[in-house]
Design an enzyme around this catalytic site. Sequence first.
Site, PDB file in Angstrom:
ATOM      1  N   MET A 259      21.049-101.512  30.488  1.00 42.10           N
ATOM      2  CA  MET A 259      20.297-100.818  29.298  1.00 42.10           C
ATOM      3  C   MET A 259      19.052-100.760  29.864  1.00 42.10           C
ATOM      4  O   MET A 259      18.785-101.347  30.678  1.00 42.10           O
ATOM      5  CB  MET A 259      20.212-102.187  28.673  1.00 42.10           C
ATOM      6  CG  MET A 259      19.935-101.842  27.048  1.00 42.10           C
ATOM      7  SD  MET A 259      18.245-101.715  26.629  1.00 42.10           S
ATOM      8  CE  MET A 259      17.226-102.806  27.170  1.00 42.10           C
ATOM      9  N   PRO A 260      18.546 -99.575  29.577  1.00 46.63           N
ATOM     10  CA  PRO A 260      18.808 -98.511  28.622  1.00 46.63           C
ATOM     11  C   PRO A 260      20.137 -97.703  28.810  1.00 46.63           C
ATOM     12  O   PRO A 260      20.734 -97.566  29.993  1.00 46.63           O
ATOM     13  CB  PRO A 260      17.722 -97.677  28.747  1.00 46.63           C
ATOM     14  CG  PRO A 260      16.439 -98.259  29.507  1.00 46.63           C
ATOM     15  CD  PRO A 260      17.196 -99.138  30.446  1.00 46.63           C
ATOM     16  N   LEU A 261      20.391 -97.166  27.824  1.00 51.16           N
ATOM     17  CA  LEU A 261      21.726 -96.079  27.668  1.00 51.16           C
ATOM     18  C   LEU A 261      20.959 -94.935  27.800  1.00 51.16           C
ATOM     19  O   LEU A 261      20.262 -94.465  26.856  1.00 51.16           O
ATOM     20  CB  LEU A 261      22.482 -96.255  26.470  1.00 51.16           C
ATOM     21  CG  LEU A 261      23.457 -95.397  26.344  1.00 51.16           C
ATOM     22  CD1 LEU A 261      24.389 -95.096  27.364  1.00 51.16           C
ATOM     23  CD2 LEU A 261      24.082 -95.627  24.800  1.00 51.16           C
TER      24      LEU A 261
END
Length: 129
Positions: free
Chosen positions: A1-3
């Site tokens: 994460m982040p995507l």
Amino acid sequence: MPLIRIDAVAGRTDEEIQTLLDAAHRAMLAAFKVPERDRYQIYTEHKASHLIAQDTGLDIPRTQKFVLFTVTTRPRARAEKEAFYKLLCQELWEHCAIATSDVMVSLVSNSDEDWSFGNGRAQFLTGEL
């Protein structure tokens, strides 16, 4: 994460795509200080006629090398966001010859309860992450 979702005009080789993905990952690691294996990227190509990205009246020239990054992430400080924009452009210019004018970014914030990395659990909420 982040995507990170990346939309681009079709035509890059697999090697060029991998270089672009690696550059984006380096920028994200540096700006957001996340672990190395925090890598979630989706690259989607479009026919040129299917990806329209004007400049909102800012006189920013676009070419067929244009890339749009949509980043879904936990809330980030303004300084982190600005660092990501700058580092991403630097990485893409240095490693992919993509001009800063061909890089557009949209950050989408969500909260810890909005993530499950598998096994039917919200790992940020359970303390696993």
